[in-house]
Design a protein around this motif. Sequence first.
Motif, PDB file in Angstrom:
ATOM      1  N   HIS A 111      31.515 113.206  -3.861  1.00 24.92           N
ATOM      2  CA  HIS A 111      32.763 112.081  -3.995  1.00 24.92           C
ATOM      3  C   HIS A 111      34.010 112.664  -4.892  1.00 24.92           C
ATOM      4  O   HIS A 111      34.982 112.373  -4.577  1.00 24.92           O
ATOM      5  CB  HIS A 111      31.656 110.915  -4.872  1.00 24.92           C
ATOM      6  CG  HIS A 111      32.863 109.735  -5.187  1.00 24.92           C
ATOM      7  ND1 HIS A 111      32.444 109.064  -6.284  1.00 24.92           N
ATOM      8  CD2 HIS A 111      33.948 109.263  -5.048  1.00 24.92           C
ATOM      9  CE1 HIS A 111      33.306 108.188  -6.624  1.00 24.92           C
ATOM     10  NE2 HIS A 111      34.066 108.500  -5.821  1.00 24.92           N
ATOM     11  N   HIS A 115      37.955 113.191  -3.993  1.00 25.11           N
ATOM     12  CA  HIS A 115      39.154 112.715  -4.793  1.00 25.11           C
ATOM     13  C   HIS A 115      40.197 113.654  -4.874  1.00 25.11           C
ATOM     14  O   HIS A 115      41.271 113.612  -4.531  1.00 25.11           O
ATOM     15  CB  HIS A 115      38.796 112.146  -6.118  1.00 25.11           C
ATOM     16  CG  HIS A 115      38.369 110.764  -6.066  1.00 25.11           C
ATOM     17  ND1 HIS A 115      39.231 109.785  -5.679  1.00 25.11           N
ATOM     18  CD2 HIS A 115      37.501 110.149  -6.526  1.00 25.11           C
ATOM     19  CE1 HIS A 115      38.627 108.562  -5.742  1.00 25.11           C
ATOM     20  NE2 HIS A 115      37.442 108.775  -6.119  1.00 25.11           N
ATOM     21  N   SER A 136      38.725 108.488 -12.564  1.00 31.80           N
ATOM     22  CA  SER A 136      38.511 107.336 -11.949  1.00 31.80           C
ATOM     23  C   SER A 136      37.578 106.300 -12.703  1.00 31.80           C
ATOM     24  O   SER A 136      37.674 106.472 -13.941  1.00 31.80           O
ATOM     25  CB  SER A 136      37.478 107.953 -10.681  1.00 31.80           C
ATOM     26  OG  SER A 136      36.143 108.065 -11.410  1.00 31.80           O
ATOM     27  N   ASP A 304      38.502 105.090  -3.632  1.00 29.40           N
ATOM     28  CA  ASP A 304      37.799 105.646  -3.007  1.00 29.40           C
ATOM     29  C   ASP A 304      38.035 105.372  -1.367  1.00 29.40           C
ATOM     30  O   ASP A 304      38.390 104.048  -0.841  1.00 29.40           O
ATOM     31  CB  ASP A 304      36.367 104.821  -3.131  1.00 29.40           C
ATOM     32  CG  ASP A 304      35.956 105.168  -4.455  1.00 29.40           C
ATOM     33  OD1 ASP A 304      36.456 106.418  -4.950  1.00 29.40           O
ATOM     34  OD2 ASP A 304      35.092 104.625  -5.034  1.00 29.40           O
TER      35      ASP A 304
HETATM   36 ZN    ZN Z   1      35.991 107.438  -6.777  1.00 35.37          ZN
END
Ligand code: ZN
Length: 332
Positions: A111, A115, A136, A304
């Motif tokens: 993840h 980003h 984040s 996201d």
């Molecule tokens: Zn994120």
Amino acid sequence: MRVLGIETSCDETSAAVVCEGKRVLSNVTASSLSFHRRYGGVIPEIAFRMQLDSIAGVCDCALSEAGMELGDIGLIAVTNGPGLSGSLNVGVNFAKSAAISAAIPLTAVNHLHGHIYANFLCHSGIRFPCVALIVSGGHTAVYYVRDCGDMEELGSTADDACGEAYDKVAKILGLGYPGGPVIESRAAESSGKRGIKFNCSAPGSKYGFSFSGIKTAVLYYVSGQLRKGPLPPDMINDIAYAFQEAVAGVLVEKTISAARDRKTAQILVGGGVAANSRLRREFETRAAKPGMKVFFPEKRFCLDNGAMIAGLGYRLYRKGSVSGAGLELQLD
Ligand code: ZN
Ligand code: KG4
């Protein structure tokens, strides 16, 4: 190659079709945010139940917006962590079933690396090695990036993540959830003339951060003011401004210092807080003197999204990364 990217690490259910790691043909996101608002933060149980309901529809929608069917897809890329385990399981299990039933290769994507990759969806001319900052709701860290997915952590937060601090400060100020966008807009209304100042340093850590101290400082300041009466709206603006100035200052200072030490002139920023205009401005101003170039994703790719996962999945697959039915979550 067309890649279907699936991202369900937190409260969003997002799917996208991206061609050759760069051209975004669709990017569809369903958010359960309105259900979390009343609790002032993401409730994992609500998030994954909503994701179970929406994952198939969101993927269908991403395919049809791209003018495709599952048979036109050459690779499925899915986030397998870090994030909320229930939420990640929804995306990973859906991706596995789709990949196995349609005989499409599957690849797992981190993840946070996604980003950072979001920058490659929007810019050309990024060269490795470079330094990256992820800011984040769940993570805040500086990395030395050798290649897509090859990142060495140089420092991270000792306590709260930066987005989490925005969310908590917004709650203290009675501004609701999520805190980032509302603090940003309230800070923009401030003249700053009250001269409120907060400190956001992390003593003893070269590239590390700490955000719980500034959150407590805001809490004490607000409690002190509330003893005199309700907070006037312009004071809320000034507190939001002072908080945001301190946070942007430390994020930029430590990231630029990491880039200087690692002798790179390129910085990539990613994650939800990368959408913040004040942070972008501060980076641009302070990177100009040492001649550094700072990249941010377009705002729609800061939060996201499936597109960053599809894009990075394509790059990883080209380097030989393939997963199967045994794909597991990587929670941290
Ligand atoms: Zn994120
Ligand atoms: O990356 P993200 O979508 O989810 C996680 O991976 O955590 O980031 C969500 C975080 C939230 O804490 C939210 O308050 C923050 O990003 N955020 C912002 C802004 N937009 C979202 N923070 C500051 N300024 C913004 N404009």
